[in-house]
Write an enzyme that holds these catalytic residues in place. Structure first.
Site, PDB file in Angstrom:
ATOM      1  CE  LYS A  22      -0.233  -0.110   5.051  1.00 59.58           C
ATOM      2  NZ  LYS A  22      -0.984  -0.624   6.204  1.00 59.58           N
ATOM      3  CG  MET A  75       7.379  23.954  -0.663  1.00 61.40           C
ATOM      4  SD  MET A  75       6.182  24.885  -1.613  1.00 61.40           S
ATOM      5  CE  MET A  75       5.256  25.718  -0.354  1.00 61.40           C
ATOM      6  CE1 TYR A  98      10.411  32.190   3.783  1.00 58.45           C
ATOM      7  CE2 TYR A  98      10.870  29.851   3.547  1.00 58.45           C
ATOM      8  CZ  TYR A  98      10.412  31.042   3.014  1.00 58.45           C
ATOM      9  OH  TYR A  98       9.967  31.082   1.721  1.00 58.45           O
ATOM     10  NE  ARG A 123      -6.922   0.948  11.913  1.00 54.32           N
ATOM     11  CZ  ARG A 123      -5.695   0.766  11.423  1.00 54.32           C
ATOM     12  NH1 ARG A 123      -4.805   1.729  11.516  1.00 54.32           N
ATOM     13  NH2 ARG A 123      -5.354  -0.363  10.864  1.00 54.32           N
TER      14      ARG A 123
HETATM   15  C1  LIG Z   1      -0.154  -1.591   6.894  1.00 60.59           C
HETATM   16  C2  LIG Z   1      -0.719  -2.840   7.424  1.00 60.59           C
HETATM   17  C3  LIG Z   1       0.099  -3.947   7.673  1.00 60.59           C
HETATM   18  C4  LIG Z   1       1.606  -3.901   7.558  1.00 60.59           C
HETATM   19  O1  LIG Z   1       2.147  -3.448   8.767  1.00 60.59           O
HETATM   20  P1  LIG Z   1       3.742  -3.330   8.983  1.00 60.59           P
HETATM   21  O2  LIG Z   1       3.859  -2.895  10.389  1.00 60.59           O
HETATM   22  O3  LIG Z   1       4.213  -2.311   8.012  1.00 60.59           O
HETATM   23  O4  LIG Z   1       4.300  -4.676   8.734  1.00 60.59           O
HETATM   24  C5  LIG Z   1      -0.503  -5.125   8.061  1.00 60.59           C
HETATM   25  N1  LIG Z   1      -1.846  -5.204   8.227  1.00 60.59           N
HETATM   26  C6  LIG Z   1      -2.671  -4.151   8.013  1.00 60.59           C
HETATM   27  C7  LIG Z   1      -4.130  -4.300   8.226  1.00 60.59           C
HETATM   28  C8  LIG Z   1      -2.135  -2.940   7.619  1.00 60.59           C
HETATM   29  O5  LIG Z   1      -2.935  -1.897   7.417  1.00 60.59           O
END
Ligand SMILES: *Cc1c(COP(=O)(O)O)cnc(C)c1O
Length: 380
Positions: free
Chosen positions: A39, A319, A271, A138
């Site tokens: 992801k 930036m 800045y 969650r």
């Molecule tokens: C992102 C995610 C993972 C991976 O977690 P890591 O700590 O990066 O190994 C596993 N399960 C779910 C549901 C996630 O959202």
């Protein structure tokens, strides 16, 4: 075009990613499927390239967050199973079918909806995975086993292939939350089994429970992300068993020097005049800033590697530009590169070290590397 044509770029080793994947497989053994998480553009390592490398290394499953991420992989020829972990938005559901993606469902009404879509699309029963909220609060259903059984049974055109949950405190060995979540999950599983529902794939664990050998959570499949990219979280609290997994970062991040100049003692930098030179200083202005993903919180705090030496970030990260003090470094010239993440000689900086100084987490540092930072695959 060589790397020095870029302002800022990352150098990624797909070989290292494949090696990290194999290291995870070796830890969990042949009976546990490893589903790398790609992801967020593979934590910014490039989802298409990383997915190809992982498929070539033997991955049969990949996990993404949303339908668009899965569709991109399909369009680019990825043929593994793809699990969509966090997207069952109504506008996206047709894409699950169109791209042959497997959804994670988070509620009992979602099951009915997937059943309806599957029936309408004809053909075989469509697989889905169901997420149990075992205590993270969650995503996931908090329904009871009888309620879940009723929803599963009513969905004649959908097939419950996987049951999953996610841990909130896997790196905290002073907390009992992980054990409690595991117990809650196992109770649901055994109540389903007692009613004759054997779910083929149970999966609970990301990188941390693999790395520290929480074997009871591995079940049939694990979902490592961080570890595939070469990171294992430090134990936040308590004492963990010895770490089983050795992986190495697969990404180095560089920036070009735009300008070098000398400032007198007492000069203000950047800045807000946040930094004032105590002595005459030589500074270099880097062609990367917070728009590229350098955390703004590194202003006056971070450091980079210039010609194998530490060079402190002085003044505010802006930036598109960041200023460093190179007074004590070997000579640098415009067009030279410095290292934000990675190593030069025996000096090295990784995303966890950068995150600590910036007051954030390594995941956020990696995902924060902006799309305009060019990607170079070094071992292709
Ligand atoms: C992102 C995610 C993972 C991976 O977690 P890591 O700590 O990066 O190994 C596993 N399960 C779910 C549901 C996630 O959202």
């Amino acid at each position: 075009m060589g790397p020095f044509a870029y302002r800022s770029w990352v150098e990624i080793s797909l070989k290292q990613i494949a090696e990290n994947f194999r290291a995870v497989r070796n830890v969990v053994g042949p009976d546990v499927e490893v589903m790398p998480v790609v992801k967020a553009d593979a934590y910014r390592h490039g989802a298409v390239e990383v997915s190809r490398a992982l498929a070539a290394a033997g991955a049969r499953w990949l996990a993404v967050s949303n339908v668009e991420e899965g569709a991109i992989l399909r369009d680019r020829g990825i043929q593994t199973r793809i699990l969509v972990m966090a997207d069952f938005l109504s506008a996206e559901r047709a894409g699950l079918l169109e791209y042959n993606l497997t959804p994670v469902l988070h509620s009992l009404p979602d099951i009915a909806e997937w059943d309806r879509l599957s029936a309408a699309s004809g053909g075989d029963r469509r697989d889905y995975h169901l997420k149990i909220d075992s205590g993270m609060g969650r995503l996931g259903t908090r329904a009871s086993a009888p309620e879940i059984l009723e929803a599963i049974g009513a969905a004649k055109h959908a097939h419950l292939e996987g049951l999953m949950t996610h841990f909130a405190s896997a790196a905290n060995y002073a907390s009992t939350q992980t054990d409690e979540q595991l117990r809650a999950f196992e109770i649901i599983c055994s109540e389903l089994a007692r009613a004759g529902v054997q779910v083929p794939i149970l999966h609970l664990s990301g990188s941390t429970p693999v790395a520290y050998g929480r074997r009871g959570t591995w079940k049939r499949m694990v979902r490592p992300g961080h570890a595939v990219y070469g990171y294992v979280s430090q134990i936040a609290k308590g004492t963990a068993p010895p770490r089983l997994l050795e992986v190495r970062p697969a990404l180095a991040w560089k920036a070009a020097v735009l300008a070098v100049k000398d400032l007198p003692a007492g000069a203000l930098v950047g800045y807000g005049g946040m930094h004032r030179t105590a002595q005459p200083a030589r500074i270099a202005v880097l062609a990367a800033g917070y728009a590229d993903g350098i955390p703004h919180r590194l202003s006056n705090k971070g450091r980079v590697i210039a010609k194998g030496h530490w060079a402190p970030i002085i003044g505010a990260v802006s930036m598109d530009l960041t200023t460093i003090d190179i007074t004590h470094c070997p000579p640098l010239a415009p067009g030279d590169a410095v290292t934000l993440l990675g190593s030069e000689g025996d000096v090295s900086m990784d995303a966890q070290q950068m995150a600590r100084v910036a007051g954030t987490i390594s995941y956020s540092v990696l995902c924060g590397i902006h799309a305009r930072v060019k990607r170079i695959y070094v071992d292709e």
